[in-house]
Design a protein around this motif. Structure first.
Motif, PDB file in Angstrom:
ATOM      1  N   PRO A 113      -6.104  -0.220  -0.335  1.00 17.84           N
ATOM      2  CA  PRO A 113      -6.326   0.587   0.873  1.00 17.84           C
ATOM      3  C   PRO A 113      -5.586   0.061   2.093  1.00 17.84           C
ATOM      4  O   PRO A 113      -5.027   0.834   2.869  1.00 17.84           O
ATOM      5  N   ARG A 114      -5.584  -1.266   2.273  1.00 13.85           N
ATOM      6  CA  ARG A 114      -4.879  -1.811   3.427  1.00 13.85           C
ATOM      7  C   ARG A 114      -3.387  -1.542   3.321  1.00 13.85           C
ATOM      8  O   ARG A 114      -2.726  -1.208   4.313  1.00 13.85           O
ATOM      9  N   ALA A 115      -2.838  -1.665   2.109  1.00 12.55           N
ATOM     10  CA  ALA A 115      -1.421  -1.392   1.912  1.00 12.55           C
ATOM     11  C   ALA A 115      -1.100   0.076   2.189  1.00 12.55           C
ATOM     12  O   ALA A 115      -0.042   0.390   2.753  1.00 12.55           O
ATOM     13  N   LEU A 116      -1.998   0.971   1.807  1.00 11.89           N
ATOM     14  CA  LEU A 116      -1.763   2.382   2.075  1.00 11.89           C
ATOM     15  C   LEU A 116      -1.786   2.663   3.576  1.00 11.89           C
ATOM     16  O   LEU A 116      -0.984   3.446   4.085  1.00 11.89           O
ATOM     17  N   ARG A 117      -2.690   2.023   4.281  1.00 14.91           N
ATOM     18  CA  ARG A 117      -2.719   2.161   5.740  1.00 14.91           C
ATOM     19  C   ARG A 117      -1.410   1.651   6.345  1.00 14.91           C
ATOM     20  O   ARG A 117      -0.834   2.276   7.243  1.00 14.91           O
ATOM     21  N   GLU A 118      -0.927   0.539   5.829  1.00 11.16           N
ATOM     22  CA  GLU A 118       0.341  -0.008   6.307  1.00 11.16           C
ATOM     23  C   GLU A 118       1.510   0.907   5.936  1.00 11.16           C
ATOM     24  O   GLU A 118       2.480   1.026   6.694  1.00 11.16           O
ATOM     25  N   GLY A 119       1.394   1.582   4.779  1.00  6.24           N
ATOM     26  CA  GLY A 119       2.424   2.533   4.403  1.00  6.24           C
ATOM     27  C   GLY A 119       2.499   3.696   5.377  1.00  6.24           C
ATOM     28  O   GLY A 119       3.589   4.136   5.755  1.00  6.24           O
TER      29      GLY A 119
END
Length: 400
Positions: free
Chosen positions: A33-39
């Motif tokens: 989820p954090r990576a998707l937010r960063e994406g």
């Protein structure tokens, strides 16, 4: 040596499997989820840096830089659409201004009788503009484009013809799975005008597509040919896929998304059944490799070239199906696909890249647009992320 095999011979199956850092079959991409937010944050930063300098319509990249089409081709709606999505995320007036300026450049295409892709052109651009701004010029232009689109309807075969001018007999009986994505423009026109002629054509085309494209196992061909004079079915074919009996991954994604949308607009279970059959067919493939290869039935599967754009479209469709059906398998698979795209396909490691998502494939069989960025890849990647992070705003903007 065939063009299709050249890259595999040069690099070997293992090298092909690892293109761009993609995991080998059975591997998993590491993200969350954090990576998707960063994406999503990365997408906004990239657009903020690149968009002010773009005054035409990106078509694909060459050496990581956008190349353009002045008319918009079939992809012209995705650039203003992407800017509208960035505006939803940020509320930045810069993105609204750029989206409006870009959408306005599509105005001459409202009366275009040479393409079935008027939904691709005007839904993410003009329909979204109307929903976001309330300005009726966008609504009226989208309805005008719908009037152009329904002129392509063949009453004998009950389908919207794909390619060519409506007065050109060439390709007059060709139907392609992609057209499922153009139908929502017609539903919009019926809702706004109260005239059922648009939605009636959309429903009839969807029924014809369901009848002839859907195979018993849930896969689809790219093309189905009919006799344009009588409407008599001739048989499956392909342009983008490996063969008439294969399953082009982006086409399968167009079908999943399109049939889910038709169900949304009609409430008729037959269309949801088709959408779920299409989705259930691809789930096993996506468990092995979350970023799809360009054709699920490529003879080089699972070690063939990927298409991140097919993955992004598939993720959108699966998230919508999960919302409608409550089936968490669809949501989990969609998130897995987005994790893999985020982990292996974003352009974060390149200082010269102008796009957000790399490793797209436009036309593998013709060796055209391989390992490139595509405007629809960027658009649907951001749309999918907004389905997760801003579902209410996105629903209002695109009619979920």
């Amino acid at each position: 040596m065939t063009a299709l095999s050249r890259r595999l011979v040069l690099g070997g199956a293992a090298a092909a499997a690892a293109i761009g850092g993609l995991p080998l079959a059975g591997g998993t991409a590491q993200a969350g989820p954090r990576a998707l937010r960063e994406g999503l944050d990365y997408a906004v930063r990239k657009l903020r840096a690149v968009a002010p300098g773009i005054s035409r319509f990106p078509e694909e990249t060459k050496f990581e830089k956008w190349i353009y089409t002045d008319s918009g081709g079939w992809v012209g709606g995705f650039w203003p659409g992407l800017l509208w999505l960035a505006h939803l995320e940020t509320k930045d007036p810069l993105f609204r201004r750029l989206a409006e300026e870009s959408a306005e450049r599509l105005a001459p295409r409202r009366t275009d009788l040479g393409t079935h892709d008027l939904g691709f052109l005007f839904y993410p651009s003009w329909v979204t503009a109307y929903r976001v701004t309330g300005e009726r010029e966008w609504r009226d232009g989208a309805i005008q484009a719908s009037d152009s689109l329904i002129r392509r309807y063949n009453t004998k075969g009950r389908f919207i013809r794909a390619w060519g001018n409506i007065n050109d007999p060439g390709n007059a009986g060709r139907v392609i799975i992609d057209t499922m994505m153009n139908l929502d423009l017609l539903f919009f026109a019926s809702k706004e005008t109260g005239d059922a002629k648009y939605s009636t054509i959309a429903v009839e085309h969807a029924r014809t597509t369901a009848k002839y494209f859907l195979r018993p196992d849930g896969s689809t061909p790219h093309v189905y040919d009919f006799d344009p004079a009588t409407g008599t079915p001739i048989g499956p074919n392909t342009v983008q896929g490996y063969s008439p009996t294969s399953c082009w991954s982006r086409g399968q994604a167009w079908g999943m998304y399109g049939f889910t949308t038709v169900y949304r607009r009609t409430g008729q279970r037959e269309f949801l059944d088709v959408a779920t059959k299409l989705a259930d067919h691809v789930l096993p493939y996506l468990r092995i490799d979350p970023v799809p290869i360009w054709d699920y039935r490529s003879p080089y599967a699972p070690h063939d070239i990927r298409d991140s754009s097919a993955g992004a479209i598939t993720a959108c469709a699966l998230l919508d199906l999960a919302k409608i059906t409550g089936n968490n398998r669809y949501r989990e698979t969609a998130v897995s696909v987005l994790n893999a795209i985020t982990d292996t396909c974003l352009t974060t490691k390149s200082s010269r890249a102008e796009a957000i998502v790399g490793r797209g494939t436009r036309h593998r069989g013709a060796e055209g647009g391989i390992e490139v960025s595509l405007p629809y890849g960027d658009y649907y990647y951001v749309e999918a992320l907004l389905r997760l992070f801003r579902p209410a705003e996105l629903a209002a903007a695109i009619g979920l």
